[in-house]
Design an enzyme around this catalytic site. Structure first.
Site, mmCIF file in Angstrom:
data_model
loop_
_atom_site.group_PDB
_atom_site.id
_atom_site.type_symbol
_atom_site.label_atom_id
_atom_site.label_comp_id
_atom_site.label_asym_id
_atom_site.label_seq_id
_atom_site.Cartn_x
_atom_site.Cartn_y
_atom_site.Cartn_z
ATOM 1 C CG ASP A 67 -2.016 0.845 1.083
ATOM 2 O OD1 ASP A 67 -2.915 0.392 0.944
ATOM 3 O OD2 ASP A 67 -1.831 2.368 1.112
ATOM 4 C CB ILE A 68 1.073 4.383 -2.087
ATOM 5 C CG1 ILE A 68 1.914 5.217 -2.610
ATOM 6 C CG2 ILE A 68 -0.430 5.062 -1.725
ATOM 7 C CD1 ILE A 68 1.410 5.739 -4.221
ATOM 8 C CG HIS A 120 -6.853 -2.918 3.081
ATOM 9 N ND1 HIS A 120 -6.053 -1.573 2.837
ATOM 10 C CD2 HIS A 120 -8.086 -2.605 2.581
ATOM 11 C CE1 HIS A 120 -6.953 -0.843 2.322
ATOM 12 N NE2 HIS A 120 -8.091 -1.363 2.130
ATOM 13 C CG HIS A 160 -8.610 -3.036 -2.640
ATOM 14 N ND1 HIS A 160 -9.656 -2.375 -3.137
ATOM 15 C CD2 HIS A 160 -8.297 -2.495 -1.183
ATOM 16 C CE1 HIS A 160 -9.858 -1.415 -2.383
ATOM 17 N NE2 HIS A 160 -9.076 -1.026 -1.358
ATOM 18 N N GLY A 168 -15.618 2.590 4.161
ATOM 19 C CA GLY A 168 -14.136 3.379 3.987
ATOM 20 C C GLY A 168 -13.402 3.017 2.790
ATOM 21 C CD GLN A 169 -14.879 -0.238 -2.659
ATOM 22 O OE1 GLN A 169 -15.812 -0.769 -2.055
ATOM 23 N NE2 GLN A 169 -14.107 -0.983 -3.476
HETATM 24 P P1 5GP Z 1 -9.651 1.232 0.140
HETATM 25 O O1 5GP Z 1 -9.672 2.639 0.859
HETATM 26 O O2 5GP Z 1 -10.419 1.339 -0.913
HETATM 27 O O3 5GP Z 1 -10.185 0.368 1.117
HETATM 28 O O4 5GP Z 1 -8.152 0.912 -0.056
HETATM 29 C C1 5GP Z 1 -7.444 1.852 -0.818
HETATM 30 C C2 5GP Z 1 -5.947 1.536 -0.726
HETATM 31 O O5 5GP Z 1 -5.274 1.716 -1.932
HETATM 32 C C3 5GP Z 1 -5.500 2.554 0.299
HETATM 33 O O6 5GP Z 1 -5.051 2.097 1.480
HETATM 34 C C4 5GP Z 1 -4.482 3.521 -0.503
HETATM 35 O O7 5GP Z 1 -3.489 3.952 0.495
HETATM 36 C C5 5GP Z 1 -4.093 2.669 -1.537
HETATM 37 N N1 5GP Z 1 -3.809 3.251 -2.760
HETATM 38 C C6 5GP Z 1 -4.383 4.329 -3.282
HETATM 39 N N2 5GP Z 1 -3.844 4.545 -4.504
HETATM 40 C C7 5GP Z 1 -2.691 3.639 -4.560
HETATM 41 C C8 5GP Z 1 -1.681 3.669 -5.438
HETATM 42 O O8 5GP Z 1 -1.352 4.293 -6.512
HETATM 43 N N3 5GP Z 1 -0.610 2.868 -5.247
HETATM 44 C C9 5GP Z 1 -0.757 1.689 -4.093
HETATM 45 N N4 5GP Z 1 0.150 1.010 -3.923
HETATM 46 N N5 5GP Z 1 -1.742 1.897 -3.277
HETATM 47 C C10 5GP Z 1 -2.613 2.885 -3.512
#
Ligand code: 5GP
Ligand code: ZN
Length: 133
Positions: free
Chosen positions: A49-50, A121, A119, A112-113
């Protein structure tokens, strides 16, 4: 239809279809955007994760674009099995299989998506809190 209802309906369609056009995880899965890849096979890719929320924070992503858990169809339920199987594998690669880890799947705004490509985590390397925020 009230404006608010129309906005809600539009936002559901936006999340479902529009983001597919410029989906960041599709681009990572197709190697068009860089990521630190931990594991990859024909169906699934796992990368760091970034913005890590734990010492180990890996995203486990099906290569097929499915926007949310709610869009998962009967025919591709097997993908969930694959995500968990890759989670097991990644936990072992990172040597956190015994110390422990958490697998989280956020769905839609209240979940929180933020990226609308299914995906999971995988978080580890520290003690997790419960209940989650
Ligand atoms: P969500 O909030 O949808 O459950 O998780 C999305 C995740 O993707 C977040 O934890 C965010 O930090 C990560 N993320 C968003 N953009 C990028 C990216 O360009 N590269 C990577 N490696 N992670 C990303
Ligand atoms: Zn996608």
């Amino acid at each position: 239809m009230s404006t608010k209802k129309a906005e809600e309906k539009y936002s559901v369609y936006f999340r479902k279809y529009q983001r597919m056009l410029d989906c960041i995880f599709c681009q990572i899965a197709q190697h068009e955007i860089d990521a630190t890849i931990i594991y990859e096979d024909e169906d699934v890719i796992a990368f760091e994760d970034i913005d890590p929320q734990a010492p180990q924070h890996i995203l486990i992503v099906p290569k097929m674009h499915i926007s949310t858990l709610m869009e998962l169809q009967e025919g591709n339920h097997a993908i969930i099995q694959r995500l968990f199987s890759v989670a097991q594998h990644v936990a072992t690669l990172l040597h956190i299989e015994n110390s422990g880890f958490r697998v989280v799947l956020n769905c839609n705004p209240d979940g929180g998506q933020t990226v609308y490509h299914l995906h999971a985590h995988l978080l580890g390397g520290r003690k997790m809190n419960w209940p989650p925020g």
